[in-house]
Motif scaffolding. Structure first.
Motif, PDB file in Angstrom:
ATOM      1  N   ARG A  76     -72.456  55.396  11.760  1.00 50.60           N
ATOM      2  CA  ARG A  76     -71.645  56.545  11.333  1.00 50.60           C
ATOM      3  C   ARG A  76     -71.136  56.371   9.905  1.00 50.60           C
ATOM      4  O   ARG A  76     -70.968  57.351   9.172  1.00 50.60           O
ATOM      5  CB  ARG A  76     -70.464  56.730  12.285  1.00 50.60           C
ATOM      6  N   ASP A  77     -70.887  55.129   9.505  1.00 52.06           N
ATOM      7  CA  ASP A  77     -70.383  54.857   8.156  1.00 52.06           C
ATOM      8  C   ASP A  77     -71.494  54.697   7.118  1.00 52.06           C
ATOM      9  O   ASP A  77     -71.226  54.324   5.983  1.00 52.06           O
ATOM     10  CB  ASP A  77     -69.522  53.592   8.157  1.00 52.06           C
ATOM     11  N   ARG A 101     -63.387  57.157  15.471  1.00 50.99           N
ATOM     12  CA  ARG A 101     -63.870  55.814  15.174  1.00 50.99           C
ATOM     13  C   ARG A 101     -64.359  55.122  16.428  1.00 50.99           C
ATOM     14  O   ARG A 101     -63.647  55.017  17.436  1.00 50.99           O
ATOM     15  CB  ARG A 101     -62.756  54.969  14.538  1.00 50.99           C
ATOM     16  N   GLN A 149     -70.365  52.401  14.895  1.00 53.12           N
ATOM     17  CA  GLN A 149     -69.558  52.729  13.714  1.00 53.12           C
ATOM     18  C   GLN A 149     -70.313  52.437  12.431  1.00 53.12           C
ATOM     19  O   GLN A 149     -70.162  53.149  11.429  1.00 53.12           O
ATOM     20  CB  GLN A 149     -68.240  51.958  13.737  1.00 53.12           C
ATOM     21  N   ASP A 188     -67.624  61.787  12.275  1.00 58.38           N
ATOM     22  CA  ASP A 188     -67.877  60.349  12.270  1.00 58.38           C
ATOM     23  C   ASP A 188     -66.712  59.574  11.679  1.00 58.38           C
ATOM     24  O   ASP A 188     -66.479  58.411  12.026  1.00 58.38           O
ATOM     25  CB  ASP A 188     -69.154  60.040  11.479  1.00 58.38           C
TER      26      ASP A 188
END
Length: 587
Positions: free
Chosen positions: A217-218, A168, A214, A164
């Motif tokens: 994932r973050d 990006r 994203q 992840d």
């Protein structure tokens, strides 16, 4: 084509070549993973047999199943797989990934095979960390890379987090911005077809999808799309702190807001009045609920998206971070047959998480538990959950009235926002029901006085509320990059005034791949628990009861204030003084 195997030292210079075959295990024959884990004392034979019995029904690899059952750690499985395959283990928390190496493997293949490119050696071989070093996996990676491989084994969770981080979703945003700006008349009008779900090729649609992907994932809890003078700023809230991740052209602001509104079924024409909505979607094969809130600003419409990862399980009460004494006292409170327990704190302090953990703790077959929420964040089997829908006339007050006719034992009110809801909740607690709810307040004592401010009579509050837990969430110092540091004079003064016990060494994270360079990884709860005693009830019903007198009485009777609990976490090296000052500082 050759396959190379790394030496024991993870950061040595170029590795010597080895035969172009998949490495054989270092032990005699190819031992089974379960046998290796038993030999390493990582798992008991009885637990292994139980897992093997479950494996056909669960459809998981043995290592994943053992981790899911909680009998081994991911590090244990990685060590066992490495021994089985004759490879070395790598700690991805201490390894970086070179962009050139990442480009050598397509994202789809890396994700499907759970393989992370790390770097190239001096002679051009690709160093790859895999979660499962099966021969077929390595052959596919070698064919895709077209160069020699140096294969290492890493823990599954580390591999997923690194994937992840290195791939990006925002990487292609610049191309989409260029495509958006190149469309004829884009500054004058954005076509409805460019915003619909079916218009997946539209630049605006792709950018919103990238931003949300994203964010998940973050581990972001919120996404802010903020129009400003000359640009649209995109920020993620990660572990309670906002981080700017993207800057987009100002003329995209209206289109981005409209795209989000279309996804949530909101009115895209109305741009001045605040609106709320909700999106249920799937991102990276994970079901996600997203709450939308829009409001007009001087530069355009701001959109805030709260991301609720429904794939994440409900935490249990012992996992929240309460100290043993607080956990024991709170456990007694929520097992009361009647009365009201309040979770108090500002927005984003983890109140809902505590409420869900409390419900999970007391949920059993002989209790009828009903919730009224906006929205229902996590669906729990065997619990009746009601979703607020003001457009359909389902409000907290109205829903609570209907719940009382459903023979409830435990009622959870997601939030007491108005006096009518608070009054009905108090009456419910006084008539033999146990009520759990949340309230926006700075601390436990302030929560009691919020009831008085709402117009609830003091004697009703004193008779119904049995306990209040005040809470905050603070970021944990990253365990992989902690170093000693010297706190500032302000931090030391705060530490000493909060009862610090003369700690001589303070630690902070300096930033590493595991924490994305922030120095913090994850969050932990800080709690203060007020148990309403007879003395507090007498003080509460006095004319103009003093807030300070109530707080002094609570501390005298054993309540540990938030400041003291925060300092305790600093002394245990869980977090930093700067983080306590940022999140908890209460005069």
């Amino acid at each position: 084509m050759r396959l190379r195997r790394s030496p024991a030292d993870a950061v040595a210079a170029p590795e010597p070549p080895v035969p172009a075959t998949i490495p054989e295990p270092r032990t005699a024959g190819r031992a089974r993973l379960g046998d290796l884990l038993v030999r390493r004392d990582a798992v008991a034979p009885a637990d292994l047999r139980a897992a093997l019995g479950l494996q056909p029904d669960r459809g998981l690899r043995l290592g994943e199943l053992l981790v899911e059952l909680g009998v081994v750690t991911e590090d244990d499985v990685a060590a066992g797989l490495a021994e089985q395959s004759g490879l070395d283990v790598v700690d991805l928390n201490r390894e970086t990934s070179d962009p050139e190496a990442v480009a050598a493997l397509p994202e789809s293949l890396s994700r499907s095979l759970l393989a992370v490119p790390l770097r190239r050696t001096e002679d051009g071989a690709l160093v790859v960390a895999v979660a499962d070093p099966a021969p077929a996996t390595i052959e596919q990676l070698r064919a895709a890379a077209g160069v020699d491989l140096v294969v290492r084994v890493a823990a599954l969770g580390q591999v997923r987090r690194r994937l992840d981080a290195v791939y990006r979703a925002l990487a292609g945003v610049a191309d989409q911005v260029e495509a958006f700006s190149g469309r004829a008349g884009v500054q004058a009008i954005v076509r409805r077809t460019d915003l619909d779900a079916d218009g997946d090729d539209a630049p605006v649609v792709r950018i919103v999808t990238m931003v949300l992907t994203q964010a998940l994932r973050d581990r972001a809890s919120d996404v802010h799309l903020e129009p400003q003078d000359g640009r649209v700023r995109v920020r993620y809230r990660i572990d309670g702190a906002l981080h700017e991740v993207l800057s987009l052209p100002a003329d995209m602001g209206a289109a981005l807001a409209s795209r989000v509104k279309v996804m949530a079924g909101m009115n895209i024409v109305e741009r001045r009045r605040p609106q709320d909505g909700q999106i249920s979607t799937t991102i990276d094969d994970r079901p996600v609920d997203i709450r939308i809130a829009t409001t007009g600003t001087v530069w355009g419409e701001k959109v805030v998206l709260r991301i609720l990862d429904t794939a994440r399980g409900v935490l249990r009460l012992p996992e929240l971070g309460m100290p043993a004494r607080t956990h024991e006292a709170y456990g007694r409170l929520i097992r009361s047959p009647y009365g009201m327990v309040i979770c108090a704190g500002p927005t984003g302090s983890g109140k809902t998480t505590t409420l869900y953990a409390s419900m999970a703790e007391i949920n059993n077959e002989d209790r009828n538990i009903t919730t009224i929420e906006d929205p229902v964040e996590y669906v729990i089997p065997s619990i009746t959950q009601i979703q607020i829908n003001e457009a359909a006339g389902i409000t907290f007050a109205g829903g609570l009235k209907s719940v009382l006719r459903q023979d409830p034992d435990v009622i959870l009110v997601g939030e007491m926002r108005d006096v009518e809801t608070a009054r009905i909740a108090v009456q419910s607690a006084l008539t033999g029901h146990f009520v759990l709810s949340s309230l926006h307040a700075t601390d436990t004592v302030s929560a009691l006085y919020r009831f008085l401010d709402m117009g609830i009579e003091a004697f009703l509050v004193a008779s119904s509320v049995t306990g209040v837990v005040g809470q905050r969430l603070v970021r944990r110092s990253c365990r992989h990059c902690r170093v000693r540091y010297s706190p500032s004079a302000e931090e030391l003064a705060f530490y000493e005034s909060s009862g610090g016990s003369g700690k001589s060494e303070f630690w902070t994270g300096e930033g590493c791949p595991a924490c994305s360079g922030t120095g913090y990884s994850g969050r932990v709860g800080v709690y203060e628990l007020l148990t309403v005693t007879e003395e507090m009830r007498q003080l509460l019903v006095m004319p103009s009861p003093s807030h300070d007198a109530m707080r002094r009485l609570a501390v005298e009777q054993g309540m540990r204030p938030l400041r003291a609990e925060g300092v305790r976490l600093v002394e245990e090296d869980e977090t930093t003084l700067a983080e306590i000052l940022r999140s908890i500082y209460i005069v």
